[in-house]
Design an enzyme around this catalytic site. Sequence first.
Site, PDB file in Angstrom:
ATOM      1  N   HIS A   1     -50.330 -71.567  72.895  1.00  0.00           N
ATOM      2  CA  HIS A   1     -50.426 -70.116  73.028  1.00  0.00           C
ATOM      3  C   HIS A   1     -49.128 -69.540  73.583  1.00  0.00           C
ATOM      4  O   HIS A   1     -48.719 -69.874  74.695  1.00  0.00           O
ATOM      5  CB  HIS A   1     -51.594 -69.775  73.955  1.00  0.00           C
ATOM      6  CG  HIS A   1     -51.872 -68.321  74.100  1.00  0.00           C
ATOM      7  ND1 HIS A   1     -51.976 -67.696  75.318  1.00  0.00           N
ATOM      8  CD2 HIS A   1     -52.069 -67.350  73.167  1.00  0.00           C
ATOM      9  CE1 HIS A   1     -52.236 -66.422  75.139  1.00  0.00           C
ATOM     10  NE2 HIS A   1     -52.298 -66.186  73.846  1.00  0.00           N
ATOM     11  N   ARG A   2     -48.471 -68.708  72.791  1.00  0.00           N
ATOM     12  CA  ARG A   2     -47.174 -68.126  73.145  1.00  0.00           C
ATOM     13  C   ARG A   2     -46.175 -69.215  73.525  1.00  0.00           C
ATOM     14  O   ARG A   2     -45.368 -69.057  74.443  1.00  0.00           O
ATOM     15  CB  ARG A   2     -47.327 -67.092  74.266  1.00  0.00           C
ATOM     16  CG  ARG A   2     -48.336 -65.990  73.912  1.00  0.00           C
ATOM     17  CD  ARG A   2     -48.532 -64.984  75.023  1.00  0.00           C
ATOM     18  NE  ARG A   2     -49.751 -64.199  74.772  1.00  0.00           N
ATOM     19  CZ  ARG A   2     -50.298 -63.366  75.637  1.00  0.00           C
ATOM     20  NH1 ARG A   2     -49.728 -63.179  76.827  1.00  0.00           N
ATOM     21  NH2 ARG A   2     -51.402 -62.702  75.328  1.00  0.00           N
TER      22      ARG A   2
ATOM     23  N   GLU B   1     -48.509 -70.305  68.634  1.00  0.00           N
ATOM     24  CA  GLU B   1     -48.884 -68.917  68.337  1.00  0.00           C
ATOM     25  C   GLU B   1     -47.913 -68.026  69.069  1.00  0.00           C
ATOM     26  O   GLU B   1     -47.659 -68.205  70.263  1.00  0.00           O
ATOM     27  CB  GLU B   1     -50.320 -68.653  68.799  1.00  0.00           C
ATOM     28  CG  GLU B   1     -50.820 -67.233  68.545  1.00  0.00           C
ATOM     29  CD  GLU B   1     -50.524 -66.270  69.691  1.00  0.00           C
ATOM     30  OE1 GLU B   1     -50.704 -65.057  69.482  1.00  0.00           O
ATOM     31  OE2 GLU B   1     -50.113 -66.711  70.787  1.00  0.00           O
TER      32      GLU B   1
ATOM     33  N   ASP C   1     -46.236 -63.749  69.247  1.00  0.00           N
ATOM     34  CA  ASP C   1     -46.494 -62.340  68.936  1.00  0.00           C
ATOM     35  C   ASP C   1     -45.209 -61.658  68.477  1.00  0.00           C
ATOM     36  O   ASP C   1     -44.142 -61.859  69.062  1.00  0.00           O
ATOM     37  CB  ASP C   1     -47.005 -61.618  70.189  1.00  0.00           C
ATOM     38  CG  ASP C   1     -48.219 -62.312  70.788  1.00  0.00           C
ATOM     39  OD1 ASP C   1     -49.302 -62.197  70.210  1.00  0.00           O
ATOM     40  OD2 ASP C   1     -48.065 -62.970  71.837  1.00  0.00           O
TER      41      ASP C   1
ATOM     42  N   HIS D   1     -45.246 -59.769  73.649  1.00  0.00           N
ATOM     43  CA  HIS D   1     -46.683 -59.485  73.605  1.00  0.00           C
ATOM     44  C   HIS D   1     -47.059 -58.084  74.046  1.00  0.00           C
ATOM     45  O   HIS D   1     -47.809 -57.386  73.363  1.00  0.00           O
ATOM     46  CB  HIS D   1     -47.448 -60.502  74.453  1.00  0.00           C
ATOM     47  CG  HIS D   1     -48.931 -60.239  74.483  1.00  0.00           C
ATOM     48  ND1 HIS D   1     -49.528 -59.431  75.428  1.00  0.00           N
ATOM     49  CD2 HIS D   1     -49.929 -60.664  73.660  1.00  0.00           C
ATOM     50  CE1 HIS D   1     -50.827 -59.362  75.188  1.00  0.00           C
ATOM     51  NE2 HIS D   1     -51.101 -60.104  74.127  1.00  0.00           N
TER      52      HIS D   1
ATOM     53  N   GLU E   1     -48.796 -63.660  65.253  1.00  0.00           N
ATOM     54  CA  GLU E   1     -49.683 -62.518  65.437  1.00  0.00           C
ATOM     55  C   GLU E   1     -48.875 -61.228  65.377  1.00  0.00           C
ATOM     56  O   GLU E   1     -47.938 -61.034  66.140  1.00  0.00           O
ATOM     57  CB  GLU E   1     -50.431 -62.593  66.767  1.00  0.00           C
ATOM     58  CG  GLU E   1     -51.364 -61.399  66.939  1.00  0.00           C
ATOM     59  CD  GLU E   1     -52.157 -61.403  68.237  1.00  0.00           C
ATOM     60  OE1 GLU E   1     -52.651 -60.312  68.614  1.00  0.00           O
ATOM     61  OE2 GLU E   1     -52.278 -62.468  68.862  1.00  0.00           O
TER      62      GLU E   1
ATOM     63  N   LYS F   1     -48.311 -57.639  66.299  1.00  0.00           N
ATOM     64  CA  LYS F   1     -48.737 -56.824  67.445  1.00  0.00           C
ATOM     65  C   LYS F   1     -48.112 -55.436  67.331  1.00  0.00           C
ATOM     66  O   LYS F   1     -47.158 -55.112  68.039  1.00  0.00           O
ATOM     67  CB  LYS F   1     -48.276 -57.470  68.762  1.00  0.00           C
ATOM     68  CG  LYS F   1     -48.922 -58.787  69.081  1.00  0.00           C
ATOM     69  CD  LYS F   1     -50.317 -58.642  69.614  1.00  0.00           C
ATOM     70  CE  LYS F   1     -50.325 -57.975  70.969  1.00  0.00           C
ATOM     71  NZ  LYS F   1     -51.685 -57.960  71.549  1.00  0.00           N
TER      72      LYS F   1
ATOM     73  N   ASP G   1     -52.869 -72.341  76.713  1.00  0.00           N
ATOM     74  CA  ASP G   1     -51.641 -72.256  77.514  1.00  0.00           C
ATOM     75  C   ASP G   1     -51.220 -73.635  77.998  1.00  0.00           C
ATOM     76  O   ASP G   1     -50.068 -73.841  78.374  1.00  0.00           O
ATOM     77  CB  ASP G   1     -51.862 -71.366  78.749  1.00  0.00           C
ATOM     78  CG  ASP G   1     -52.285 -69.948  78.401  1.00  0.00           C
ATOM     79  OD1 ASP G   1     -51.982 -69.494  77.277  1.00  0.00           O
ATOM     80  OD2 ASP G   1     -52.919 -69.299  79.252  1.00  0.00           O
TER      81      ASP G   1
END
Length: 248
Positions: free
Chosen positions: A11-12, A38, A40, A53, A113, A115, A235
Amino acid sequence: MPLKLPKIIGHRGACGYAPENTLESIKTAHEMGVEWVELDVMLTRDMIPIIFHDDTLDRTTNGSGNVADRDWEEIRQLEAGSWFSDGFAGARIPTLEETLELLIDLNMGLNLEIKPTPGKEVDTAEVALDFLSRVWDAHDRLLISSFSHVSLETAMDMAPDWHRGLLLETEWIPNWKEMAEYLAAATINIDGNACTRIQVENIIDFGKPVLAYTINDPQRARTLLQWGVDGMFTDVPDIIGEILRVIH
C-alpha cells in the site's frame, strides 16, 4: 491478457516502513520481496501527474495548501520524508513518469489509483493513462482503480484493454454490480476492515476477484483469506506476507 494478481500488494509502497508514495517506499517494498505496489496519482495545477494521496500537502510534506493550486516547479522543491522519520529526510514527491521508470527497472506490478481533485476526474485519468501508454507494456501487471466512476469510464474509453478495478467505499453503492459490469471491472476493491463475509461472497458469486484494503492486522488477514479474498493491500507486507506463508 489475464491479471497476474499477487496475494499481497504494498500500500503506497511499503508505507509502514517508509514515507508513502515515494520512490523510497517503492524500493523498500521491493527489498521485502513485494511484487506489486498500489500508488495514487493526481495532477498539479500545470497538469503534471504526481504520486500523492491527499488533496492537501500538509500531512506528508513541509508545504501546505491544495496540490491542485501548486505547479510542479513548486511541488518538486518540497520535502516529503521527514514527517515519517529523520532517516528519510530529503525524500521528494515523485512524478508518475519517474515512478514508472523505477517500477519497470525493478520489474514490479502496479495498481495505480486515480485520485482526481473535484472537477479533474477526466483530466487526471487522461494524463495518467497517456504517460502509462508510452512506457508500460505489461498489461497483466497493471490495474487502474478509482473511486471515481468518471475516471474509470475515461480509462475504459482510452485504454479498454487495460484492467480496471472498481473501488468501493465502506458504504457500498447500491448499484455496484451494474457499475462493475458497465465499466467491465476486472476486480472489486473493498474496505477489508469493514466488509462482511456475505459481501465478499456476493462478489465471488458475481465472478470477480476481491481485493481488500488496507489490511495490517494478521488476524483480519486470516479471516479474509478464509472468506475467499484474492488479495490484500497492506502497509506491512512482511507481516501479512508471513500469514500467507503460514496458511499456505
